[in-house]
Design an enzyme around this catalytic site. Structure first.
Site, PDB file in Angstrom:
ATOM      1  N   GLU A 138       0.909  -1.387  -0.052  1.00 56.45           N
ATOM      2  CA  GLU A 138       0.111   0.114  -0.238  1.00 56.45           C
ATOM      3  C   GLU A 138       0.543   0.880  -0.074  1.00 56.45           C
ATOM      4  O   GLU A 138       0.201   2.075  -0.549  1.00 56.45           O
ATOM      5  CB  GLU A 138      -0.877   0.102   1.329  1.00 56.45           C
ATOM      6  CG  GLU A 138      -1.938  -0.932   0.999  1.00 56.45           C
ATOM      7  CD  GLU A 138      -2.998  -0.861   2.076  1.00 56.45           C
ATOM      8  OE1 GLU A 138      -4.255  -0.770   1.947  1.00 56.45           O
ATOM      9  OE2 GLU A 138      -2.632  -1.813   3.184  1.00 56.45           O
ATOM     10  N   GLU A 158      -3.909  -9.106   3.072  1.00 58.46           N
ATOM     11  CA  GLU A 158      -4.724  -9.225   4.795  1.00 58.46           C
ATOM     12  C   GLU A 158      -5.857 -10.099   4.982  1.00 58.46           C
ATOM     13  O   GLU A 158      -6.265 -10.130   6.619  1.00 58.46           O
ATOM     14  CB  GLU A 158      -5.156  -7.498   4.765  1.00 58.46           C
ATOM     15  CG  GLU A 158      -3.999  -6.812   4.636  1.00 58.46           C
ATOM     16  CD  GLU A 158      -3.257  -6.015   3.644  1.00 58.46           C
ATOM     17  OE1 GLU A 158      -2.730  -4.979   3.489  1.00 58.46           O
ATOM     18  OE2 GLU A 158      -3.636  -6.908   2.767  1.00 58.46           O
TER      19      GLU A 158
END
Length: 286
Positions: A138, A158
């Site tokens: 990210e 995740e």
């Protein structure tokens, strides 16, 4: 270079326009006149992003918001002596992440820092080696340019940990790679290698590990040859919503049409063209 009267966080007393590199513990800072290189430096945990690193990213952004420069982000270099591979960031610090609760999520610990980095005035280049996973990916998605090595593995694991990638991947990946690939990464945990990431528009180029930082500097050199104000305004206008165009383009161009750099650079272009024409005519006469 414009100087500030009050140093920004981590600013040097010798010159408020430069960060005090020694004050950082999770980033290694090298600053030049037109660029700043920040290396993630927690090799013992594969550069896992913890609260201290987030705080230092905020300090870095505060400095670059006041003194715009190209930012190069990289991780730990390969160590040929130990055989340790290079790594950008293996994700968030899972120990800290496991302890976070609802209020921590609502504060947007990582997302706030990454969004601030994405909005820096000058371009951000992420030089990616080894793992760029979870929060590390990210952080890379927030950059304007991404260069990778053949050893790169990048993705969002995740959901396998019972959470979502809430620091930008859920919306940036669709913009970068399209809905089909974004869903495969986000919902099925697909980890991409460098060639796959390149093919899907997630990387600008792939380089051998030993040439990665040289390639990042070469890209920074190309950016630095442009007019800095034109680059800054182009980046801002690029990220405006569709309904703001073309009005915002016209306003931005109006600002640049009055800049000294526009007159100087265009005159230099015309002078070069005139010289080349004169040289050609001289050669033809001979």
């Amino acid at each position: 270079m414009i100087m500030t009267e009050t140093p920004a966080p981590h600013a040097s007393h010798q010159g408020a326009h430069r960060l005090d590199a020694a004050a950082f513990t999770t980033l290694r800072i090298t600053e030049a006149e037109d660029r700043l290189h920040a290396r993630l430096d927690r090799p013992e945990v594969r550069n896992a992003i913890d609260a201290t690193m987030v705080d230092e990213l905020h300090a870095l952004c505060a400095h670059l918001e006041h003194h715009p420069k190209i930012l190069i982000l990289s991780g730990t270099d390969p160590d040929p002596q130990t055989g340790r591979p290079g790594v950008f960031a293996s994700g968030a610090d899972i120990g800290q992440l496991r302890a976070r609760r609802r209020d921590d999520a609502l504060r947007g610990v990582n997302s706030t820092a990454f969004d601030r980095l994405a909005k820096l005035p000058m371009p951000v280049i992420a030089a990616l080696d080894g793992y760029a996973l979870g929060g590390g990916a990210e952080l890379a998605w927030a950059a304007d340019f991404r260069l990778g090595t053949r050893e790169l593995r990048i993705g969002q694991p995740e959901t396998g940990l019972g959470i979502i990638p809430a620091a930008g991947a859920l919306w940036r990946l669709r913009e970068l790679a399209g809905e089909a690939m974004a869903k495969e990464i986000l919902l099925a945990g697909r980890i991409l290698d460098a060639e796959e990431a390149l093919a899907h528009g997630l990387l600008n180029a792939v380089h051998p590990a030993e040439e990665l930082l040289e390639a990042a500097d070469a890209l920074a050199d190309r950016i630095a040859r442009q007019d800095p104000l034109a680059v800054r305004i182009s980046k801002q206008v690029f990220h405006m919503p569709r309904e703001a165009h073309p009005q915002i383009d016209n306003l931005a161009q109006a600002i640049l049409f009055e800049s000294e750099a526009k007159f100087d650079r265009m005159q230099a272009f015309l002078d070069r063209k005139r010289r080349k024409a004169a040289e050609k005519n001289t050669g033809d006469d001979a």
